[in-house]
Scaffold this motif. Structure first.
Motif, PDB file in Angstrom:
ATOM      1  N   PHE A  95     -49.125  22.184 -23.803  1.00 44.84           N
ATOM      2  CA  PHE A  95     -48.000  22.830 -23.124  1.00 44.84           C
ATOM      3  C   PHE A  95     -47.941  24.346 -23.338  1.00 44.84           C
ATOM      4  N   HIS A  96     -48.540  24.817 -24.439  1.00 49.65           N
ATOM      5  CA  HIS A  96     -48.580  26.263 -24.716  1.00 49.65           C
ATOM      6  C   HIS A  96     -47.196  26.913 -24.751  1.00 49.65           C
ATOM      7  N   LEU A  97     -46.243  26.224 -25.340  1.00 49.67           N
ATOM      8  CA  LEU A  97     -44.934  26.856 -25.538  1.00 49.67           C
ATOM      9  C   LEU A  97     -44.959  27.579 -26.887  1.00 49.67           C
ATOM     10  N   LEU A  98     -44.200  28.645 -26.982  1.00 42.54           N
ATOM     11  CA  LEU A  98     -44.193  29.407 -28.238  1.00 42.54           C
ATOM     12  C   LEU A  98     -43.206  28.774 -29.214  1.00 42.54           C
ATOM     13  N   PRO A  99     -43.694  28.370 -30.401  1.00 44.62           N
ATOM     14  CA  PRO A  99     -42.855  27.594 -31.324  1.00 44.62           C
ATOM     15  C   PRO A  99     -41.659  28.366 -31.867  1.00 44.62           C
ATOM     16  N   GLU A 100     -41.771  29.690 -31.907  1.00 44.73           N
ATOM     17  CA  GLU A 100     -40.666  30.454 -32.518  1.00 44.73           C
ATOM     18  C   GLU A 100     -39.536  30.758 -31.533  1.00 44.73           C
ATOM     19  N   LEU A 101     -39.744  30.440 -30.267  1.00 46.88           N
ATOM     20  CA  LEU A 101     -38.692  30.675 -29.269  1.00 46.88           C
ATOM     21  C   LEU A 101     -38.058  29.354 -28.850  1.00 46.88           C
ATOM     22  N   ASP A 102     -36.790  29.399 -28.471  1.00 48.67           N
ATOM     23  CA  ASP A 102     -36.198  28.172 -27.942  1.00 48.67           C
ATOM     24  C   ASP A 102     -36.674  27.982 -26.491  1.00 48.67           C
ATOM     25  N   ILE A 103     -36.271  26.832 -25.922  1.00 46.95           N
ATOM     26  CA  ILE A 103     -36.774  26.459 -24.603  1.00 46.95           C
ATOM     27  C   ILE A 103     -36.349  27.470 -23.529  1.00 46.95           C
ATOM     28  N   LEU A 104     -35.112  27.911 -23.618  1.00 47.59           N
ATOM     29  CA  LEU A 104     -34.620  28.879 -22.630  1.00 47.59           C
ATOM     30  C   LEU A 104     -35.447  30.169 -22.678  1.00 47.59           C
ATOM     31  N   GLU A 105     -35.710  30.648 -23.889  1.00 40.11           N
ATOM     32  CA  GLU A 105     -36.489  31.881 -24.039  1.00 40.11           C
ATOM     33  C   GLU A 105     -37.933  31.689 -23.576  1.00 40.11           C
ATOM     34  N   ASN A 106     -38.499  30.534 -23.892  1.00 43.78           N
ATOM     35  CA  ASN A 106     -39.862  30.243 -23.441  1.00 43.78           C
ATOM     36  C   ASN A 106     -39.970  30.304 -21.920  1.00 43.78           C
ATOM     37  N   VAL A 107     -38.997  29.704 -21.252  1.00 42.97           N
ATOM     38  CA  VAL A 107     -39.052  29.641 -19.793  1.00 42.97           C
ATOM     39  C   VAL A 107     -38.765  31.016 -19.178  1.00 42.97           C
ATOM     40  N   ALA A 108     -37.850  31.747 -19.793  1.00 41.85           N
ATOM     41  CA  ALA A 108     -37.449  33.052 -19.244  1.00 41.85           C
ATOM     42  C   ALA A 108     -38.525  34.122 -19.445  1.00 41.85           C
ATOM     43  N   LEU A 109     -39.365  33.921 -20.465  1.00 37.91           N
ATOM     44  CA  LEU A 109     -40.309  34.963 -20.880  1.00 37.91           C
ATOM     45  C   LEU A 109     -41.162  35.574 -19.756  1.00 37.91           C
TER      46      LEU A 109
END
Ligand code: ADP
Ligand code: MG
Length: 222
Positions: A95-109
Motif C-alpha cells: 500500500f505504500h502508506l507512510l506509517p508516521e502519518l494518519d490516514i487523512l494526512e496520507n491521502v491529502a499529501l
C-alpha cells in the motif's frame, strides 16, 4: 472516443552482468478515455514493467508513450514528475502508506503542493468517506487492516483527480473477500468519475470486470 494514452512499439530490456532480458519486445496499445483495461500474464511476463512505462515511471529502451498527444519520455524529468502528479494515480500491491502519518494526512499529501492544506484535507476526507473509511481518518496505517489500507491508497491515488489510474495487483496481498471489497470501491470510483483505468492482475475473475482484457505473453500484448 478520444485516445488518452498511446503506447507505440515499446521495448524494455534489463541487463544484469552479461545477461540481457528482453521483457517488452515492441508493445503497442491505444487506450481510449473512460476505458477500463486489464492486463493479465504469468508472473515475470513484464506486467509491472509495462505499467511503469505506461505511467511515466520507467524509460523504455525504444518506442514512445503519448498522453493526450504529449510525449511522456520527451519531457524533462522534472516536467514528467509534474505530469505524473497531475494526471496519473497509482495503486500498488503493497500500500505504500507512510506509517508516521494518519490516514487523512496520507491521502491529502499528494495534493499539498497543488492546493491549500485545508482544501487538500477537505477533499481527502470526502474521498475517505467514499471508500468507507470516514470513521478511521485519525488512525495510522498500521491500525488498519490490509483491505482498509488499500482503500486509503485508492483514495490517495484519486486525490488529484487524475485522468488515468494504474493499478498493479491491487488485491494481490488481500484475501478474496477483502479484495472484492477493494475492487468494488475501485470500480465505483472509476466509473462514477469516468477515470480511465489500466489494471494489472494475474486473476481472471478480476480481469473480467474491465471493459477490455489483454494478455502479455512473450513480450507482446495479445
Ligand atoms: P510481472 O509484473 O509480470 O511479474 P515484471 O515486469 O516485474 O513482471 O518483471 C518482468 C521480468 O523482468 C522478470 O523476469 C523480472 O525478473 C525482470 N525484472 C524486473 N525488474 C527488473 C530489474 N529492475 N532488474 C532486472 N530484472 C528485472
Ligand atoms: Mg508485477
Amino acid at each position: 472516443m478520444e485516445t488518452i494514452l498511446h503506447v507505440e512499439k515499446v521495448k524494455r530490456t534489463y541487463t544484469i552482468g552479461k545477461t540481457t532480458l528482453d521483457v517488452l519486445k515492441g508493445v503497442s496499445l491505444e487506450v481510449k478515455a473512460g476505458e477500463t483495461i486489464s492486463i493479465m500474464g504469468e508472473s515475470g511476463s513484464g506486467k509491472s514493467t509495462l505499467l511503469h512505462v505506461m505511467g511515466g515511471l520507467d524509460n523504455p529502451k525504444s518506442g514512445t508513450v503519448h498522453f493526450q498527444g504529449q510525449s511522456v519520455y520527451g519531457m524533462s524529468p522534472a516536467r514528467r514528475t509534474q505530469f505524473r502528479a497531475q494526471n496519473v494515480g497509482f495503486v500498488f500491491q503493497s500500500f505504500h502508506l507512510l506509517p508516521e502519518l494518519d490516514i487523512l494526512e496520507n491521502v491529502a499529501l499528494p495534493a499539498m503542493a497543488m492546493r491549500s492544506r485545508r482544501d487538500a484535507k477537505v477533499r481527502a476526507r470526502e474521498l475517505l468517506v467514499e471508500v468507507g473509511l470516514g470513521e478511521r481518518i485519525g488512525h495510522r496505517p498500521q491500525e488498519l487492516s490490509g483491505g482498509e489500507q488499500q482503500r486509503a491508497a485508492l483514495a490517495r491515488a484519486l486525490m488529484n483527480e487524475p485522468d488515468m489510474i494504474f493499478t498493479d495487483e491491487p488485491t494481490g496481498n488481500l484475501d478474496s473477500n477483502t479484495g472484492d471489497k477493494v475492487l468494488h470501491y475501485l470500480f465505483q470510483l472509476v466509473e462514477s468519475r469516468r477515470h480511465t483505468l489500466v489494471l494489472v492482475t494475474h486473476n481472471k475473475d478480476v480481469a473480467v470486470r474491465c471493459s477490455r482484457q489483454l494478455v502479455l505473453k512473450d513480450g507482446l500484448l495479445v
